[in-house]
Design a protein around this motif. Structure first.
Motif, PDB file in Angstrom:
ATOM      1  N   VAL A  75      22.004   6.869  -5.140  1.00 10.97           N
ATOM      2  CA  VAL A  75      23.252   6.727  -4.294  1.00 10.97           C
ATOM      3  C   VAL A  75      23.288   8.464  -3.894  1.00 10.97           C
ATOM      4  O   VAL A  75      23.704   9.076  -4.747  1.00 10.97           O
ATOM      5  CB  VAL A  75      24.580   6.280  -4.598  1.00 10.97           C
ATOM      6  N   GLU A  76      22.886   9.076  -2.769  1.00 11.33           N
ATOM      7  CA  GLU A  76      22.792  10.296  -2.285  1.00 11.33           C
ATOM      8  C   GLU A  76      23.993  10.701  -1.652  1.00 11.33           C
ATOM      9  O   GLU A  76      24.368  11.940  -1.551  1.00 11.33           O
ATOM     10  CB  GLU A  76      21.569  10.287  -1.340  1.00 11.33           C
ATOM     11  N   ARG A  77      24.700   9.750  -0.887  1.00  9.41           N
ATOM     12  CA  ARG A  77      26.039  10.082  -0.054  1.00  9.41           C
ATOM     13  C   ARG A  77      27.120   9.573  -0.790  1.00  9.41           C
ATOM     14  O   ARG A  77      27.108   8.450  -1.316  1.00  9.41           O
ATOM     15  CB  ARG A  77      25.838   9.685   1.288  1.00  9.41           C
ATOM     16  N   PRO A  78      28.322  10.278  -0.865  1.00 12.97           N
ATOM     17  CA  PRO A  78      29.474   9.479  -1.393  1.00 12.97           C
ATOM     18  C   PRO A  78      30.054   8.249  -0.974  1.00 12.97           C
ATOM     19  O   PRO A  78      30.041   7.876   0.202  1.00 12.97           O
ATOM     20  CB  PRO A  78      30.366  10.578  -0.984  1.00 12.97           C
ATOM     21  N   LEU A  79      30.142   7.451  -1.823  1.00 16.52           N
ATOM     22  CA  LEU A  79      30.945   6.102  -1.805  1.00 16.52           C
ATOM     23  C   LEU A  79      32.245   6.136  -2.187  1.00 16.52           C
ATOM     24  O   LEU A  79      32.462   6.354  -3.393  1.00 16.52           O
ATOM     25  CB  LEU A  79      29.748   4.972  -2.373  1.00 16.52           C
ATOM     26  N   VAL A  80      33.090   5.791  -1.281  1.00 10.31           N
ATOM     27  CA  VAL A  80      34.503   5.844  -1.772  1.00 10.31           C
ATOM     28  C   VAL A  80      35.270   4.343  -1.641  1.00 10.31           C
ATOM     29  O   VAL A  80      34.963   3.725  -0.503  1.00 10.31           O
ATOM     30  CB  VAL A  80      35.459   6.763  -0.990  1.00 10.31           C
ATOM     31  N   ILE A  81      35.816   3.879  -2.595  1.00  9.93           N
ATOM     32  CA  ILE A  81      36.640   2.597  -2.717  1.00  9.93           C
ATOM     33  C   ILE A  81      38.034   3.185  -2.690  1.00  9.93           C
ATOM     34  O   ILE A  81      38.667   3.577  -3.581  1.00  9.93           O
ATOM     35  CB  ILE A  81      36.110   1.730  -3.889  1.00  9.93           C
ATOM     36  N   GLY A  82      38.804   2.556  -1.706  1.00 13.46           N
ATOM     37  CA  GLY A  82      40.165   2.786  -1.458  1.00 13.46           C
ATOM     38  C   GLY A  82      41.228   1.559  -1.782  1.00 13.46           C
ATOM     39  O   GLY A  82      40.555   0.570  -1.686  1.00 13.46           O
ATOM     40  N   MET A 142      40.791   5.809  -4.874  1.00 13.40           N
ATOM     41  CA  MET A 142      40.745   4.898  -6.153  1.00 13.40           C
ATOM     42  C   MET A 142      39.432   4.982  -7.006  1.00 13.40           C
ATOM     43  O   MET A 142      39.354   5.105  -8.105  1.00 13.40           O
ATOM     44  CB  MET A 142      40.860   3.460  -5.587  1.00 13.40           C
ATOM     45  N   LEU A 143      38.344   5.143  -6.255  1.00  9.94           N
ATOM     46  CA  LEU A 143      37.030   5.219  -7.054  1.00  9.94           C
ATOM     47  C   LEU A 143      36.068   5.961  -6.053  1.00  9.94           C
ATOM     48  O   LEU A 143      35.796   5.528  -5.032  1.00  9.94           O
ATOM     49  CB  LEU A 143      36.484   4.025  -7.702  1.00  9.94           C
ATOM     50  N   ALA A 144      35.370   6.750  -6.594  1.00  8.65           N
ATOM     51  CA  ALA A 144      34.427   7.678  -5.704  1.00  8.65           C
ATOM     52  C   ALA A 144      33.056   7.946  -6.564  1.00  8.65           C
ATOM     53  O   ALA A 144      33.038   8.346  -7.660  1.00  8.65           O
ATOM     54  CB  ALA A 144      34.813   9.090  -5.246  1.00  8.65           C
ATOM     55  N   ILE A 145      32.061   7.674  -5.967  1.00  6.26           N
ATOM     56  CA  ILE A 145      30.639   7.830  -6.438  1.00  6.26           C
ATOM     57  C   ILE A 145      29.911   8.852  -5.514  1.00  6.26           C
ATOM     58  O   ILE A 145      29.626   8.716  -4.377  1.00  6.26           O
ATOM     59  CB  ILE A 145      29.859   6.364  -6.200  1.00  6.26           C
ATOM     60  N   ASP A 146      29.073   9.764  -6.437  1.00  5.46           N
ATOM     61  CA  ASP A 146      28.718  10.755  -5.427  1.00  5.46           C
ATOM     62  C   ASP A 146      27.007  10.996  -6.266  1.00  5.46           C
ATOM     63  O   ASP A 146      27.235  11.330  -7.561  1.00  5.46           O
ATOM     64  CB  ASP A 146      29.225  11.955  -5.578  1.00  5.46           C
ATOM     65  N   ARG A 147      26.045  11.053  -5.725  1.00  5.51           N
ATOM     66  CA  ARG A 147      24.808  11.248  -6.225  1.00  5.51           C
ATOM     67  C   ARG A 147      24.418  10.690  -7.537  1.00  5.51           C
ATOM     68  O   ARG A 147      24.117  11.273  -8.440  1.00  5.51           O
ATOM     69  CB  ARG A 147      24.546  13.107  -6.394  1.00  5.51           C
ATOM     70  N   LEU A 148      24.760   9.561  -7.438  1.00  4.74           N
ATOM     71  CA  LEU A 148      24.463   8.498  -8.675  1.00  4.74           C
ATOM     72  C   LEU A 148      22.978   8.312  -8.606  1.00  4.74           C
ATOM     73  O   LEU A 148      22.224   7.876  -7.670  1.00  4.74           O
ATOM     74  CB  LEU A 148      25.229   7.241  -8.680  1.00  4.74           C
TER      75      LEU A 148
END
Length: 287
Positions: free
Chosen positions: A19-26, A1-7
């Protein structure tokens, strides 16, 4: 649904969020975001919504209209009845819209419909905004300090209403809050932020076992109890408490039996988010 990577979000020379490691919202996720003031909670929300410049990647297949947000501060026209505010914002007829009427009834807001916004209590104002947000039925919704400034009883009732509304639905929620009890009711995953960095992210029960054990037993931190705790293993806790990790049922039984013999009141929990956060942020690492 939404992924955040190296933000990364910077304000001048200061890094507000990294944010160094991926965060995933499913789909179906209920994510609680917690951290002290300045930890990066609101900055994260603003980055996802495109309200602040950032470096890194935020990937989603959702359209902008598939994401809704409840901001901490909201302003509405104070000189007209609430029902007209609803009609104007949602572009619908309050009298004939069954979906909206259902929300109004569910949140017990019927008695406020003819009131002006300025006449509403703090809890009623929050209910109005929640109704407007939930009406969108977005696949992904962000709630930023949804109960800030409300008394304990009003917060509890509002959280119960929200939990019941979303029960069994695939909508994903991201709830920014500094109330631990609120997140225990709404969230099954936690994102713990500290000074702009991700301290921990994962399912609440998995993080709890990693940092606290199978369960935690807490007792008041008075002189007698501190003397007793000196010969026992403790973990980080708020200053008014002493916390003891239990890795298995036998260890829990030994602890509680000891406290019963010593006539010490104790509390047992397998989900205490405040204790969990204390240990994530203490720097001691997992058990």
């Amino acid at each position: 649904m939404l992924a955040i990577d190296r933000l990364q979000v910077r304000y001048g020379k200061q890094t507000a969020l990294l944010v160094e490691r991926p965060l995933v919202i499913g789909a179906g996720d209920r994510i609680g975001v917690i951290g002290s003031n300045g930890a990066g909670k609101t900055t994260l929300l603003k980055a996802v919504l495109g309200l602040v410049p950032y470096h890194g990647r935020i990937r989603t297949r959702l359209r902008p209209e598939d994401i809704s947000v409840h901001m901490q501060q909201n302003s509405y026209v104070g000189t007209v009845p609430v029902k007209h505010i609803m009609s104007a914002i949602l572009n619908t007829d309050v009298k004939t819209d069954k979906k909206l009427r259902g929300l109004v009834d569910f949140f017990e807001f019927q008695g406020c419909m003819s009131k002006k916004y300025t006449a509403l209590s703090g809890g009623q104002k929050q209910r109005l905004t929640i109704i407007l947000v939930l009406y969108q039925d977005a696949p992904l919704t962000f709630f930023d300090e949804v109960t800030s400034g409300l008394d304990f009883e009003t917060r509890q009732k509002l959280m119960e209403k929200m939990r019941a509304w979303y029960a069994g639905k695939e909508n994903a929620l991201v709830v920014v809050s500094h109330y631990y009890d609120e997140l225990e009711r709404l969230a099954d995953k936690l994102l713990i932020l500290n000074r702009g960095h991700v301290a921990a992210f994962g399912r609440t029960e998995e993080l709890f076992r990693r940092y606290c054990g199978r369960a935690v037993v807490t007792i008041p931190a008075n002189g007698k109890n501190r003397a007793l705790a000196a010969r026992l293993k403790t973990i980080a806790a708020p200053g008014h408490l002493l916390a003891f990790p239990c890795t298995d049922e036998a260890e829990e039984s030994r602890l509680t039996s000891l406290f019963i013999r010593e006539n010490i009141d104790y509390r047992r929990s397998g989900t205490d988010i405040e204790i969990l956060c204390s240990n994530v942020l203490s720097g001691g690492g997992p058990l």
